[in-house]
Design an enzyme around this catalytic site. Structure first.
Site, PDB file in Angstrom:
ATOM      1  N   LYS A   1       0.838  -1.217   0.000  1.00 55.84           N
ATOM      2  CA  LYS A   1       0.000   0.000   0.000  1.00 55.84           C
ATOM      3  C   LYS A   1       0.864   1.254   0.000  1.00 55.84           C
ATOM      4  CE  LYS A   1      -1.481   1.503   4.130  1.00 55.84           C
ATOM      5  NZ  LYS A   1      -1.182   2.848   4.603  1.00 55.84           N
ATOM      6  N   ASN A   2       1.837   1.309   0.912  1.00 55.96           N
ATOM      7  CA  ASN A   2       2.543   2.582   1.095  1.00 55.96           C
ATOM      8  C   ASN A   2       3.435   2.956  -0.083  1.00 55.96           C
ATOM      9  OD1 ASN A   2       1.230   3.067   3.437  1.00 55.96           O
ATOM     10  ND2 ASN A   2       2.903   2.488   4.809  1.00 55.96           N
TER      11      ASN A   2
ATOM     12  N   CYS B   1      -4.471  13.062  13.610  1.00 55.86           N
ATOM     13  CA  CYS B   1      -4.422  11.634  13.322  1.00 55.86           C
ATOM     14  C   CYS B   1      -4.817  10.917  14.603  1.00 55.86           C
ATOM     15  CB  CYS B   1      -2.996  11.299  12.900  1.00 55.86           C
ATOM     16  SG  CYS B   1      -2.641   9.561  12.865  1.00 55.86           S
TER      17      CYS B   1
ATOM     18  N   ARG C   1       0.840  14.474  13.427  1.00 53.16           N
ATOM     19  CA  ARG C   1       1.707  13.990  12.342  1.00 53.16           C
ATOM     20  C   ARG C   1       1.941  15.180  11.416  1.00 53.16           C
ATOM     21  NH1 ARG C   1      -0.572   8.648   9.768  1.00 53.16           N
ATOM     22  NH2 ARG C   1       1.399   8.696   8.657  1.00 53.16           N
TER      23      ARG C   1
ATOM     24  N   ASP D   1       4.971   0.418  11.994  1.00 52.37           N
ATOM     25  CA  ASP D   1       3.731  -0.168  11.480  1.00 52.37           C
ATOM     26  C   ASP D   1       3.535  -1.621  11.906  1.00 52.37           C
ATOM     27  OD1 ASP D   1       3.230   2.230  10.301  1.00 52.37           O
ATOM     28  OD2 ASP D   1       3.844   1.631   8.289  1.00 52.37           O
TER      29      ASP D   1
ATOM     30  N   ARG E   1      -8.537  -0.182   5.029  1.00 49.63           N
ATOM     31  CA  ARG E   1      -7.694   0.856   4.398  1.00 49.63           C
ATOM     32  C   ARG E   1      -6.403   0.255   3.855  1.00 49.63           C
ATOM     33  NH1 ARG E   1      -6.710   6.221   7.666  1.00 49.63           N
ATOM     34  NH2 ARG E   1      -5.483   6.457   5.777  1.00 49.63           N
TER      35      ARG E   1
HETATM   36  N1  EPU Z   1       7.604  14.130  10.730  1.00 48.98           N
HETATM   37  C1  EPU Z   1       7.734  15.458  11.076  1.00 48.98           C
HETATM   38  N2  EPU Z   1       7.461  16.391  10.110  1.00 48.98           N
HETATM   39  C2  EPU Z   1       7.109  16.044   8.851  1.00 48.98           C
HETATM   40  C3  EPU Z   1       6.984  14.690   8.506  1.00 48.98           C
HETATM   41  C4  EPU Z   1       7.250  13.745   9.475  1.00 48.98           C
HETATM   42  O1  EPU Z   1       8.065  15.796  12.202  1.00 48.98           O
HETATM   43  O2  EPU Z   1       6.898  16.941   8.028  1.00 48.98           O
HETATM   44  C5  EPU Z   1       7.899  13.101  11.740  1.00 48.98           C
HETATM   45  C6  EPU Z   1       6.671  12.268  12.086  1.00 48.98           C
HETATM   46  O3  EPU Z   1       5.878  12.887  13.066  1.00 48.98           O
HETATM   47  C7  EPU Z   1       7.285  10.968  12.539  1.00 48.98           C
HETATM   48  C8  EPU Z   1       8.530  10.852  11.662  1.00 48.98           C
HETATM   49  O4  EPU Z   1       8.785  12.170  11.174  1.00 48.98           O
HETATM   50  O5  EPU Z   1       7.673  11.056  13.877  1.00 48.98           O
HETATM   51  C9  EPU Z   1       8.434   9.911  10.504  1.00 48.98           C
HETATM   52  O6  EPU Z   1       7.245  10.153   9.770  1.00 48.98           O
HETATM   53  P1  EPU Z   1       7.184   9.919   8.197  1.00 48.98           P
HETATM   54  O7  EPU Z   1       7.096  11.234   7.529  1.00 48.98           O
HETATM   55  O8  EPU Z   1       8.306   9.008   7.811  1.00 48.98           O
HETATM   56  O9  EPU Z   1       5.801   9.175   8.041  1.00 48.98           O
HETATM   57  P2  EPU Z   1       4.777   9.313   6.840  1.00 48.98           P
HETATM   58  O10 EPU Z   1       5.481   9.472   5.565  1.00 48.98           O
HETATM   59  O11 EPU Z   1       3.707  10.266   7.204  1.00 48.98           O
HETATM   60  C10 EPU Z   1       4.773   6.750   6.311  1.00 48.98           C
HETATM   61  C11 EPU Z   1       3.756   5.660   6.223  1.00 48.98           C
HETATM   62  C12 EPU Z   1       3.241   5.325   7.606  1.00 48.98           C
HETATM   63  C13 EPU Z   1       4.415   4.907   8.478  1.00 48.98           C
HETATM   64  C14 EPU Z   1       5.497   6.000   8.486  1.00 48.98           C
HETATM   65  C15 EPU Z   1       6.736   5.615   9.241  1.00 48.98           C
HETATM   66  C16 EPU Z   1       2.791   6.052   4.055  1.00 48.98           C
HETATM   67  C17 EPU Z   1       1.615   6.452   3.258  1.00 48.98           C
HETATM   68  N3  EPU Z   1       2.666   6.105   5.378  1.00 48.98           N
HETATM   69  O12 EPU Z   1       4.097   7.856   6.876  1.00 48.98           O
HETATM   70  O13 EPU Z   1       2.366   4.219   7.434  1.00 48.98           O
HETATM   71  O14 EPU Z   1       3.978   4.681   9.794  1.00 48.98           O
HETATM   72  O15 EPU Z   1       5.866   6.311   7.130  1.00 48.98           O
HETATM   73  O16 EPU Z   1       7.309   4.488   8.684  1.00 48.98           O
HETATM   74  O17 EPU Z   1       3.811   5.679   3.507  1.00 48.98           O
HETATM   75  C18 EPU Z   1       0.591   2.785   7.988  1.00 48.98           C
HETATM   76  O18 EPU Z   1       0.756   2.213   6.894  1.00 48.98           O
HETATM   77  O19 EPU Z   1      -0.123   2.309   8.908  1.00 48.98           O
HETATM   78  C19 EPU Z   1       1.275   4.050   8.230  1.00 48.98           C
HETATM   79  C20 EPU Z   1       0.874   4.907   9.150  1.00 48.98           C
END
Ligand code: EPU
Length: 421
Positions: free
Chosen positions: A22-23, A116, A121, A305, A397
Site C-alpha cells: 500500500k505505502n 491523526c 503527524r 507499522d 484501508r
Molecule cells: N515528521 C515530522 N514532520 C514532517 C513529517 C514527518 O516531524 O513533516 C515526523 C513524524 O511525526 C514521525 C517521523 O517524522 O515522527 C516519521 O514520519 P514519516 O514522515 O516518515 O511518516 P509518513 O510518511 O507520514 C509513512 C507511512 C506510515 C508509516 C510511516 C513511518 C505512508 C503512506 N505512510 O508515513 O504508514 O507509519 O511512514 O514508517 O507511507 C501505515 O501504513 O499504517 C502508516 C501509518
C-alpha cells in the site's frame, strides 16, 4: 459498518500470497502526475487507501483504470490542481500530490491533513523542503496554497528522516532546474522504489537506497511501467498470525530482505524460520514463545507499522517484554483494547511493558486505526472463545481482505455487517 467475528484457538497452517504494498503504491500513484502521460503500475492492492488516491487523481482529471491489480493512469488531461479536504481528510498520504503538482504546473492547493488517531503527524518537513526549492507557500482556510515559477534545485537536509517528506521532495526535484541534494533522506523500500520508478520515467537520480539522494532536474518525463513491491507490513502481520496461533505459515513473498528486522525478532521468540522457493516460512508448532523487546526505528529498523501487532504477540509470550515506539510516541490506542482481551500491558510515555499471560479471552473490541485493528484480529485468533472486532473499516484501508487470507490458513473469521459501533 462491518465487523469481524473470530472464533479463536485455531492453529494457522498453510501458504498465503502477499499483496502489493500500500505505502509504496501511494507514492507511485501521485508521481504519475509528473510525466503528463501514461503510467502503468502492477501489483497494486485492492484496499481503500488506493481507492481514495484513485478518486483524488480522477478528481484532478486523470484517466484511470484499475483491473487485475494493475493501475493505468494517464495524466495528460489533468486540469485541476486542487486536493480538496473531502479526500485528504480520509488519507494523509494525499499530501503526496503537492510536490508533483507544483513541479508540473507551478501551483497547487492541497488541504492540510489535520490530526491523526494517534497524535500529531506534522508536514512541516514537506513544506520547508518545497519552499527551499523556490515555492511560495501560504496556509489559508485549512489549505496549503503553493506557487512557484520553475523550481530550482537546492541542498536540503532533513532533521528527521521522513518517508513522506523525502518522497514529496524527490517528486518535486525531478523537474526542477539544476541539482538537488537531499541528505538524511528516508531509505525505506517504498522510497527506493519511487526513485527507481522516477528513473524509469527519465529522471536523473543517484544515491538510491542511501540517505543522500542527488537529483539532476530534467525538463520532461516519459511514459512508464513498473511492478510494485509486496507489502512488508502485511507479510509481517501474517507471520505473526502464524506464530500467535503456534502454527506454521509460509508466505509467497519476494522481498524477504525487507523483513530482516522483524525476522530477527521473530527468531528470538524461539520460532523457526526457513527460506523457501516461494519466500519464507515460520514454524512455531513446538515453541514456547519467549518475550522479546522491540524498539521501532526508521528502516532498516523494526517498523512502527508492526508495533501494535508485535504487542499482541507479546501479550501471550513468556515473561515480560517492552515495546517502545520512537517514531510515533502516542501510537498505543490498541493497548486498552488488547487489555480487554485479557492482556496485561501498561504504557508509560512511548513504551509499553507487556507481561505475558497464559491465555487471552474473547471479547468485543474496537479498532481505532489500521495497525491497531490488525493487532486486535491477531489477538482474537489466539484468544479463547469469540472476539468481535468492531469498526473494521480501518483494516480495510490497508489490508486486502485479510479475512480471506486468514481463512485460507485455517482461521475461523467472518465479516458480518453490524449496527454495533
Ligand atoms: N515528521 C515530522 N514532520 C514532517 C513529517 C514527518 O516531524 O513533516 C515526523 C513524524 O511525526 C514521525 C517521523 O517524522 O515522527 C516519521 O514520519 P514519516 O514522515 O516518515 O511518516 P509518513 O510518511 O507520514 C509513512 C507511512 C506510515 C508509516 C510511516 C513511518 C505512508 C503512506 N505512510 O508515513 O504508514 O507509519 O511512514 O514508517 O507511507 C501505515 O501504513 O499504517 C502508516 C501509518
Amino acid at each position: 459498518m462491518d465487523k469481524y467475528l473470530i472464533e479463536g484457538g485455531k492453529r494457522l497452517e498453510g501458504r498465503v500470497k502477499i499483496s502489493g504494498a500500500k505505502n509504496s503504491a501511494l507514492a507511485l500513484m501521485p508521481a504519475a502526475i509528473l510525466n503528463g502521460g501514461k503510467s502503468i503500475i502492477k501489483n497494486i492492492p485492492e484496499v481503500n487507501d488506493i481507492f481514495t488516491m484513485n478518486k483524488l487523481l480522477q478528481h484532478m482529471g486523470a484517466d484511470l483504470t484499475f483491473e487485475n491489480h494493475t493501475l493505468e493512469i494517464n495524466t495528460k488531461n489533468l486540469a485541476n490542481t486542487e486536493a480538496p479536504y473531502e479526500h485528504v481528510k480520509k488519507m494523509r498520504a494525499s499530501v503526496y500530490v503537492l510536490g508533483p503538482l507544483l513541479a508540473r504546473y507551478g501551483h497547487a492547493k492541497v488541504s492540510l491533513p489535520g490530526g491523526c488517531a494517534w497524535g500529531p503527524r506534522p508536514i512541516n518537513l514537506h513544506l520547508e523542503a518545497i519552499k527551499k526549492l523556490g515555492a511560495e507557500i501560504e496556509l489559508e482556510s485549512g489549505y496549503i496554497i503553493a506557487k512557484s515559477k520553475k523550481l530550482i534545485g537546492e541542498r536540503i537536509h532533513f532533521d528527521i528522516s521522513s518517508v513522506g517528506a523525502t518522497g514529496n521532495t524527490l517528486m518535486a526535484a525531478v523537474l526542477a532546474k539544476g541539482s538537488t541534494l537531499i541528505s538524511n533522506a528516508a531509505i525505506e523500500p517504498e522510497i527506493t522504489l519511487l526513485a527507481e520508478y522516477l528513473i524509469k520515467m527519465g529522471a536523473k537520480i543517484s544515491g538510491i537506497g542511501t540517505a543522500n539522494l542527488e537529483i539532476e532536474g530534467v525538463d520532461t518525463l516519459n511514459d512508464v511501467e513498473i511492478e510494485n513491491i509486496s507489502d512488508r507490513i502485511e507479510a509481517g502481520t501474517l507471520l505473526i498470525a502464524g506464530i500467535i496461533t503456534n502454527g506454521c505459515v509460509e508466505l509467497e513473498y519476494k522481498n524477504s530482505s525487507h523483513l530482516d528486522a522483524i525476522l530477527s525478532k521473530i527468531e528470538e521468540t524461539g520460532t523457526k524460520i526457513e527460506y523457501t522457493d516461494y519466500g519464507l516460512q515460520i514454524d512455531s508448532r513446538d515453541c514456547e514463545l519467549k518475550g522479546v523487546d522491540v524498539t521501532t526505528s526508521i528502516y532498516p529498523g523494526f517498523p512502527t507499522d508492526m508495533q501494535a501487532q508485535w504487542s499482541a504477540l507479546m501479550s501471550i509470550a513468556k515473561g515480560t517484554s517492552t515495546v517502545t515506539d520512537t517514531i510515533y510516541h502516542d501510537r498505543f490506542s490498541h493497548v486498552a483494547e488488547l487489555n480487554r482481551l485479557g492482556a496485561n500491558i501498561q504504557v508509560t510515555n512511548n513504551s509499553a511493558v507487556i507481561r505475558g499471560v497464559e491465555v487471552l479471552k474473547g471479547a468485543k473490541v474496537m479498532s481505532t486505526d489500521l495497525r491497531a485493528s490488525a493487532s486486535l484480529v491477531l489477538a482474537g485468533l489466539a484468544a479463547e472463545g469469540e472476539t468481535e472486532v468492531l469498526r473494521i473499516y480501518h483494516i480495510d484501508r490497508g489490508y486486502q481482505k485479510i479475512e480471506d487470507k486468514l481463512t485460507q490458513l485455517g482461521a475461523n473469521i467472518k465479516r458480518v455487517s453490524s449496527t454495533d459501533y
